[in-house]
Design an enzyme around this catalytic site. Structure first.
Site, short mmCIF file in Angstrom:
data_model
loop_
_atom_site.label_atom_id
_atom_site.label_comp_id
_atom_site.label_asym_id
_atom_site.label_seq_id
_atom_site.Cartn_x
_atom_site.Cartn_y
_atom_site.Cartn_z
N GLY A 259 5.53 -3.06 5.11
CA GLY A 259 5.88 -1.85 4.37
C GLY A 259 5.24 -0.64 5.01
N GLU A 260 5.43 0.46 4.34
CA GLU A 260 4.90 1.71 4.88
C GLU A 260 4.44 2.58 3.74
OE1 GLU A 260 7.52 3.39 7.66
OE2 GLU A 260 6.13 4.98 8.23
N PHE A 263 -0.39 6.44 4.37
CA PHE A 263 -1.40 6.41 5.43
C PHE A 263 -0.91 5.72 6.70
CE2 PHE A 263 -3.48 6.50 1.34
CZ PHE A 263 -4.27 7.62 1.47
N GLY A 264 0.23 5.10 6.64
CA GLY A 264 0.75 4.44 7.84
C GLY A 264 1.45 3.15 7.49
N GLU A 265 1.74 2.37 8.54
CA GLU A 265 2.48 1.11 8.34
C GLU A 265 1.54 -0.03 8.02
OE1 GLU A 265 4.63 0.48 11.92
OE2 GLU A 265 6.08 2.06 11.48
N VAL A 266 2.07 -1.01 7.29
CA VAL A 266 1.30 -2.22 7.01
C VAL A 266 2.03 -3.41 7.61
CG1 VAL A 266 0.31 -3.70 5.23
CG2 VAL A 266 0.39 -1.24 4.88
N LYS A 280 -3.35 -2.58 8.23
CA LYS A 280 -2.84 -1.23 7.96
C LYS A 280 -3.12 -0.38 9.19
CE LYS A 280 -2.81 0.53 3.84
NZ LYS A 280 -3.05 1.23 2.57
N ASP A 372 -5.62 6.92 -6.84
CA ASP A 372 -4.20 6.63 -6.65
C ASP A 372 -3.86 5.28 -7.29
OD1 ASP A 372 -1.62 6.91 -5.81
OD2 ASP A 372 -2.02 6.53 -3.69
N1 LIG Z 1 -2.84 -6.70 1.93
C1 LIG Z 1 -1.51 -6.69 1.82
N2 LIG Z 1 -0.84 -7.85 1.69
C2 LIG Z 1 0.50 -7.84 1.57
N3 LIG Z 1 1.27 -6.75 1.54
C3 LIG Z 1 0.66 -5.56 1.67
C4 LIG Z 1 -0.77 -5.46 1.81
N4 LIG Z 1 -1.09 -4.16 1.88
C5 LIG Z 1 0.07 -3.48 1.79
N5 LIG Z 1 1.11 -4.29 1.68
C6 LIG Z 1 2.54 -3.92 1.56
O1 LIG Z 1 2.77 -2.77 2.34
C7 LIG Z 1 3.26 -1.70 1.54
C8 LIG Z 1 2.70 -0.39 2.01
O2 LIG Z 1 1.33 -0.35 1.71
P1 LIG Z 1 0.48 0.97 1.69
O3 LIG Z 1 -0.81 0.64 1.03
O4 LIG Z 1 0.39 1.54 3.05
O5 LIG Z 1 1.36 1.98 0.90
P2 LIG Z 1 1.56 2.24 -0.64
O6 LIG Z 1 0.34 1.80 -1.36
O7 LIG Z 1 2.86 1.63 -1.03
O8 LIG Z 1 1.71 3.79 -0.71
P3 LIG Z 1 0.58 4.91 -0.56
O9 LIG Z 1 -0.39 4.42 0.45
O10 LIG Z 1 1.33 6.09 -0.12
O11 LIG Z 1 -0.02 5.03 -1.92
C9 LIG Z 1 2.82 -2.07 0.14
O12 LIG Z 1 3.68 -1.51 -0.81
C10 LIG Z 1 2.89 -3.57 0.13
O13 LIG Z 1 4.18 -4.01 -0.18
#
Ligand SMILES: Nc1ncnc2c1ncn2[C@@H]1O[C@H](COP(=O)(O)OP(=O)(O)OP(=O)(O)O)[C@@H](O)[C@H]1O
Length: 514
Positions: A259-260, A263-266, A280, A372
């Site tokens: 996902g994204e 703060f960037g891509e995950v 991340k 958040d």
């Molecule tokens: N540790 C993890 N394990 C599995 N999936 C994850 C993990 N961290 C993040 N993700 C996936 O990646 C997506 C993006 O995560 P991220 O934390 O960057 O953004 P967000 O929390 O959706 O938005 P923002 O950071 O803008 O509040 C998440 O919605 C989730 O689906």
């Protein structure tokens, strides 16, 4: 003629307190007739063999990267939130701030011993109390939060420490327990400090203490039992010098984009070709880099079952990687909208609410503001384990992004009015967001204030509008949501109180379904 002390019409249950009160000189006789299970003048002890001959329970090796969840252990100490006056002999009058040692939970009541003032036992309604925090000892020089067994070992064996140096740390392998690590000459011994099922802490089963302080005082005086003297608290200095969290980027292989976020891509990835992790990749252009290291340092010290565990960072050069445990079912918001999420029952939803409140209580105890909190920042693992993610990252954004001018960057619908309008973030603004998260949970991931723009939401909130009660949500839980959305931040409940109230509702619900 009836004597003034005659207990006419008293039931057997009420006879005992009546006779004890009016015929005190016969107390020896009453004690024989109605022996008290826990005497008032001593710490509860567990029946068991002679402590000196007992085997000590050495702290076993921790399980690295375990995502296993264990059920919460019963709490020992509770704090009284409101004055309560006993209405019958079974109840115990308590005042706000009193500390209670809980012997047993009985439905909506706890059977407890008052630790302050004249010791006494009795029933107290559960909604008048909350679990006491660790504050009594978290500032003690011997308490080291968030360090592992091997770190404790290294620290105690460093040149700043000598024979007899000791520390207490949360146990890695058994949540809720502690470990006592003691240096004896050139060796370190670890002893498990367990929580007794009915409250209290012990190293040996027969020797239970009501606090860590009492336990240490005892073993300082009676060190021969553990065969290692406790002479002075461990000195900290050295640990900070090395940073075992920093890893080379080459150790991580990116496999699949998950996902994204802002703060960037995950990415899902593999660490050293073995350990599945989430990575991340931070867009550092949006970061206040000076603060980044400080914040990451904070994250390294936060360890809780309900918080995403940081595994490593790659912060030398770019792009910065933040490596955490992988949560297979992704974020809670999408999960609730999935077929699996839509099939969850009210008990499952309550369990999610309780888990998040538990993690937030941990952050609250450490005075950390999330900023958040929302279902998109809760991650779901196997067995419906929920963990809070992204704690602390929100404050790393460059200032201008948080200004009200670019309000699109603020998650307005989750943000308390004082934070959205004046950027006053606090634990109480997190509580507001938690109320919105409850709404998301009980509507299976519906967007709050659907159909309203951010501007309209801010206007409506300032006029007193609040989200309606989701159909599946009980009035009792909705009242808690409304408390989270009090305009005056001070009037919003603490997370510790929310956790207690929600887990009491959860327990009742669970009980009625089983
Ligand atoms: N540790 C993890 N394990 C599995 N999936 C994850 C993990 N961290 C993040 N993700 C996936 O990646 C997506 C993006 O995560 P991220 O934390 O960057 O953004 P967000 O929390 O959706 O938005 P923002 O950071 O803008 O509040 C998440 O919605 C989730 O689906």
């Amino acid at each position: 003629m009836k004597q003034s002390w005659y207990p006419g019409g008293l039931s057997a249950a009420k006879m005992e307190p009546f006779l004890r009160k009016h015929l005190t000189f016969l107390s020896f006789f009453w004690n024989k007739l109605w022996p008290t299970s826990v005497p008032d003048d001593c710490i509860p002890r567990y029946p068991g063999p002679d402590p000196v001959t007992m085997d000590l329970d050495p702290d076993p090796d921790p399980e690295p990267f375990s995502t296993k969840s264990s059920s919460p252990p019963p709490s020992v100490l509770f704090m009284v939130l409101y004055d309560f006056t006993a209405r019958c002999a079974d109840e115990l009058s308590v005042s706000r701030g009193d500390k209670l040692f809980v012997i047993k939970e009985e439905g909506d009541y706890i059977f407890a011993r008052r630790l302050s003032g004249r010791p006494s036992t009795g029933l107290v309604p559960i909604n008048y109390v909350a679990k006491a925090t660790q504050d009594t000892f978290s500032n003690q020089p011997w308490y080291f939060d968030g360090i592992s067994r091997s770190e404790a070992q290294q620290l105690l064996l460093s040149s700043s420490n000598q024979h007899g140096a000791f520390l207490v740390r949360p146990s890695e392998s058994s949540r809720g327990d502690y470990s006592l690590s003691v240096r004896t000459q050139a060796k370190v011994c670890h002893y498990r400090i367990s929580k007794a099922p009915e409250g209290g802490l012990y190293i040996q089963k027969g020797q239970v203490f009501s606090s860590l302080e009492e336990l240490l005082t005892y073993y300082k005086a009676n060190w021969k039992i553990i065969q290692t003297p406790l002479l002075q608290p461990c000195v900290q200095e050295r640990l900070l010098e090395r940073d075992e969290w920093e890893r080379p980027r080459s150790e991580f292989a990116l496999r699949r984009k998950l996902g994204e976020g802002y703060f960037g891509e995950v990415w899902e990835g593999l660490w050293l070709n073995k350990i599945p992790v989430a990575i991340k990749i931070i867009k550092s252009a949006d970061m206040k880099l000076d603060d980044f290291n400080k914040e990451i340092q904070n994250l390294k010290n936060l360890k809780h079952e309900k918080l995403i565990r940081l595994h490593a960072v790659c912060s030398i050069g770019e792009p910065v990687y933040i490596v955490t445990e992988l949560m297979r079912k992704g974020n809670l918001q999408s999960f609730l909208n999935s077929p699996e999420g839509k099939a969850l029952s009210i008990i499952h939803l309550m369990s999610i609410a309780c888990q998040v409140a538990e993690g937030m209580t941990y952050l609250e105890e450490r005075h950390i503001v999330h900023r958040d909190l929302a279902a998109r920042n809760i991650l779901v693992g196997e067995d419906l384990t929920c963990k809070i993610a992204d704690f602390g990252l929100a404050r790393l954004l460059k200032d201008d992004i948080y200004s009200t001018k670019s309000s699109t960057k603020i998650p307005v619908k989750w943000t308390a009015p004082e934070a959205a309008n004046y950027r006053i973030y606090s634990q109480k603004s997190d509580v507001w967001s938690y109320g919105i998260l409850l709404y998301e949970v009980f509507t299976y991931g519906q967007c709050p204030y659907e159909g309203m723009t951010n501007q309209e939401t801010i206007q409506q909130i300032s006029r007193g509008y609040r989200l309606p009660r989701p159909l599946i949500c009980s009035p009792e839980v909705y009242i808690l949501m409304l408390e989270c959305w009090k305009s005056n931040a001070e009037e919003r409940p603490a997370f510790s109180v929310l956790r207690e109230k929600l887990s009491s509702i959860y327990r009742r619900l669970h009980h009625s379904f089983t």
